[in-house]
Scaffold this active site. Structure first.
Site, PDB file in Angstrom:
ATOM      1  N   CYS A  16      10.552  24.920  -8.309  1.00 26.95           N
ATOM      2  CA  CYS A  16       9.415  25.593  -7.654  1.00 26.95           C
ATOM      3  C   CYS A  16       8.939  24.804  -6.436  1.00 26.95           C
ATOM      4  CB  CYS A  16       8.265  25.834  -8.633  1.00 26.95           C
ATOM      5  SG  CYS A  16       7.608  24.313  -9.360  1.00 26.95           S
ATOM      6  N   HIS A  41       3.122  23.087 -11.727  1.00 24.36           N
ATOM      7  CA  HIS A  41       3.876  24.160 -11.082  1.00 24.36           C
ATOM      8  C   HIS A  41       3.351  24.392  -9.668  1.00 24.36           C
ATOM      9  CE1 HIS A  41       6.118  27.860 -10.674  1.00 24.36           C
ATOM     10  NE2 HIS A  41       5.014  28.572 -10.481  1.00 24.36           N
TER      11      HIS A  41
END
Length: 330
Positions: free
Chosen positions: A40, A290
């Site tokens: 990510c 994240h």
């Protein structure tokens, strides 16, 4: 005042007048990106760079690959291919395979180990810059700083150091592609920028060697933006190095920013920027968590890009995030 670090280039690699800050074509947003392990951190940077208008315009024109003689790894060719795929794809998401394949040439990254988006941005821009220099022989530093990457993202900082003994003023200039701001105690981007340009004492351990006094002296230092970049990239430093915890406070940031108050000439005409991308990090430590991002597509709409998903959203959503990286264009 004695100055150091601003020499005119002997050769210009990319002429300034060829940079186009507005999208040449308007279209809906492109594809999302599959997360191929723990990727990510690189997906968000690829998306933010894809929606950087002057860079996308250049990459879509294929000017680089037409003349590229690089054998093997070339970050410019990879990005050219990637941006074209993302923006022209009929698929809802694509796999950034070429980037993953050549990760080891970009920096110390592995697809299955979480990485830092800021680090990946710096390494990617450096790899693209190196690709622009390839085949140009030995260039002086100032000529190297005329690559398309430096012409878009590059600016100059001035450090003005004053010797507290003899009051002589020394100016040092340094190129930057991004600005890292301390945010401890800052409630907004403007307060963090104000702190960045505030006069600071050069502390005891790092005494300044004054060439006039011929010895190490106490000094004060003021850092200002001397030459404003076309695209301003700001990292809000959320890593608290003492505790290795993340500084998760809200730091407000505007859609429109005037950089003028933080420059060497704060009284001049406004230098206005408009926000076009934001990287957000969720999680309690900087090592895990994240990354996702918000980008403004060429149709003028904002989208939340979270790996494979691309969803339209409103500007007030974009401005209410725990931002890590901010991208502003003039």
């Amino acid at each position: 005042v004695t100055g150091k670090g601003m020499t005119p280039p002997q050769k210009t690699l990319f002429p300034l007048e060829k940079i186009s800050m507005d999208w040449r074509q308007k279209r809906r947003p492109g594809a999302g990106l599959y997360n191929l392990g723990s990727t990510c951190y690189l997906n968000v940077i690829l998306q933010c760079l894809t929606y950087t208008p002057p860079l996308a315009n250049y990459l879509l024109s294929r000017q680089h690959s037409r003349l590229c003689s690089q054998q093997g790894f070339c970050m410019m060719c990879i990005m050219e291919d990637h941006v074209r795929k993302v923006l022209y794809s009929s698929a809802t998401a694509i796999r950034p395979r070429a980037v993953i394949r050549d990760l080891k040439f970009i920096g110390e990254f592995k697809p299955d180990i979480p990485g830092d988006a800021y680090e990946f941005l710096r390494c990617t821009l450096n790899a693209m810059h190196r690709a622009c220099l390839s085949g140009n022989g030995d260039l002086d530093d100032s000529s190297q700083e005329t690559s398309i990457i430096h012409e878009i993202f590059g600016g100059f900082l001035r450090s003005r150091v004053t010797c507290l003994s003899c009051k002589t003023v020394f100016d040092f200039f340094k190129v930057f592609l991004d600005i890292l701001l301390k945010i401890k105690g800052a409630s907004s981007l403007t307060t963090a920028l104000e702190d960045f340009v505030k006069p600071k004492e050069v502390d005891g351990k790092k005494y300044f060697k004054c060439s006039k006094c011929k010895k190490k002296v106490a000094a004060s230092k003021v850092v200002t933006v001397h030459h404003a970049p076309r695209v301003l990239t700001v990292c809000l430093g959320r890593a608290d190095h003492r505790s290795s915890r993340k500084l998760s406070q809200v730091v407000e940031y505007p859609e429109y920013l005037d950089l003028r108050p933080y420059t060497s000439d704060p009284a001049g005409e406004p230098i206005l920027y408009s926000l076009y991308a934001v990287v957000v990090h969720t999680g309690h430590t900087c090592l895990g968590g994240h990354f996702f991002c918000y980008t403004k597509a060429s149709n003028g709409q904002w989208y939340k890009m979270n790996d494979v998903s691309v969803d339209s959203c409103a500007i007030h959503t974009v401005l209410g995030q725990q931002a890590y990286l901010l991208f502003y264009a003039r």
